[in-house]
Design an enzyme around this catalytic site. Sequence first.
Site, mmCIF file in Angstrom:
data_model
loop_
_atom_site.group_PDB
_atom_site.id
_atom_site.type_symbol
_atom_site.label_atom_id
_atom_site.label_comp_id
_atom_site.label_asym_id
_atom_site.label_seq_id
_atom_site.Cartn_x
_atom_site.Cartn_y
_atom_site.Cartn_z
ATOM 1 N N ASP A 28 0.827 -1.189 0.102
ATOM 2 C CA ASP A 28 0.045 -0.057 -0.102
ATOM 3 C C ASP A 28 0.994 1.281 -0.037
ATOM 4 O OD1 ASP A 28 -2.462 1.749 0.398
ATOM 5 O OD2 ASP A 28 -1.692 1.740 2.579
ATOM 6 N N ASP B 174 -7.228 -1.370 3.695
ATOM 7 C CA ASP B 174 -6.345 -2.345 3.304
ATOM 8 C C ASP B 174 -6.673 -3.720 3.946
ATOM 9 O OD1 ASP B 174 -4.557 -0.957 1.837
ATOM 10 O OD2 ASP B 174 -3.649 -0.184 3.615
ATOM 11 N N ASP C 151 -1.833 -0.776 5.799
ATOM 12 C CA ASP C 151 -1.812 -0.211 7.392
ATOM 13 C C ASP C 151 -3.362 0.511 7.537
ATOM 14 O OD1 ASP C 151 -1.401 2.233 5.570
ATOM 15 O OD2 ASP C 151 -1.296 3.403 7.397
#
Length: 555
Positions: A267, A450, A446
Amino acid sequence: NMDVPISLAVILAAGMSLSETLRGSEHVFFDASVMLLFFLLIGRFLDLRLRGRARSAAENLTALKATAATVVAADGSLQSLPINRLKPGMTVAVAAGERIPMDGEVLSGRSEVDASLLTGESLPQPVYAGAAVYAGTVNGGGALRIAVTALPDESLLAEIVRLMESAEQGRDRYVRLADRVARLYAPVVHLLAAATFGGWLALSSLPWQDSLMIAIAVLIITCPCALGLAVPAVQVAAVGRLMKQGILVKSADALERLAQVDTVVFDKTGTLTRGCPSLQNAAKADPALLALAADIARHSRHPLARALSRAAAGTGRDLTVREHAGDGLSTEVDGKTIRLGRRGWCGTDDGSADGSMELWLSGGDFAPQRFTFNDAPRADAAEVIAALKARGVAVELLSGDRSSVVGQLAEDLGIEIWRGDCRPADKIARLEELKAEGRRTAMIGDGLNDAPALATAFASLSPAEAADVSQIAADIVFQGERLSPVVEAIGTARSARRLVFQNFGLAMLYNLIAVPIAVAGFVTPLIAAAAMSGSSIIVTANAMRLNLKNRSDDA
């Protein structure tokens, strides 16, 4: 599984010993049963130490749901209704600071909404009449009237919960290496012991008690205590090594899966980057205007305002500042209205926007001043990505942020495959594509958005600053400002996997030597238990070698 031959050996040895005691026989083997249980419990204890609390990330996500909504009736009165009674077309009032209870469209009002659930971005998104909003997001500074557009079970939050539940069920189907070995090993052990008993009974003059003792010795000496310790002993050594470096392994089979990873998917915000905007053009800005902007910005908790006040000291002047939801801040200086906020509201919407995070200062006897911000990558991000590639691991970037921003970061860090504007379902779709290609993926993220991807991936890691839901969904949580724990975790997992196979090899070699001797009748159950215990000690000692390896070993 591996418990079956151990349990069978304990029952037979204890039962036979009891029978021999009642008969007044010279030899009993209660100690063999106790020793078997001792080593079984050691392996079970080591395994249980690695298991965290059984909490479902999907259950934790439901805490984001509002329990009631304030509905605006036809006569303008307000009434509180449970979420399950909301219907499309109803109008709901959402005050500043409240969680939006359902998916809908803004009818009136202007505010900023924390949409990190959807995009993963920490910056609040401005909303106004006609804008879409989603259940679970938090309304910022202004009151809103929202028209319900979806039933509670059809909301984005409900979709994420369903994705989480589906992903967790898929993860549960993973079969651990030790259990796969046991499926083949246990039947062979039982057949061998039965054949030994039948052979001695049929082909020799020994009484059935002595034939049974030989069969029990075979069962004990082939008991998979060494196999049962092969995995947990290595895992405990690996987990201890990682714990010293601020890396928490939450799942008992996390390292086993991480060792097989060949693709890492990152991410962006809060993972590859710090997740905290910083002022980019402080050196080029007029010092007086920068100080004025800092004086105004310290009256707001907006992430960009806080970044501006951190970057400049200001003059300390006492200003009366008004915050305009979705637009910015205004104050009076020397009889003139000064604005700090978005470009259109500050009167500088000249079509030159480049997609950067920015604030504008305007309204005085000066040209409008632009302040630009960026979310800087973690200090070792480029180094970690290069290290992963050097170890044969492919790297991809999936983010809910704007494609222009994601593309620039990917170029800076040397990531060739990237996608922006990703929703949670988009990330899962990409992970499924990689799975269909035969890839083993590790997801590192995080944000709330996600969490479904973390649960879907073959293995997953999350920083300690991540949202609670993401930490629950992840197999491994790492601390600190750096990304190097990702490389360390993969390296340690691969080293641990090699040691596990070495332990299996040692256990098999022991069986190849000891079993023929036991079948030939040269081993009593007590000697068999001692030999089995010795093999278990060797396996455990080999596992401890993991802590002797240099930390820079990439496995």
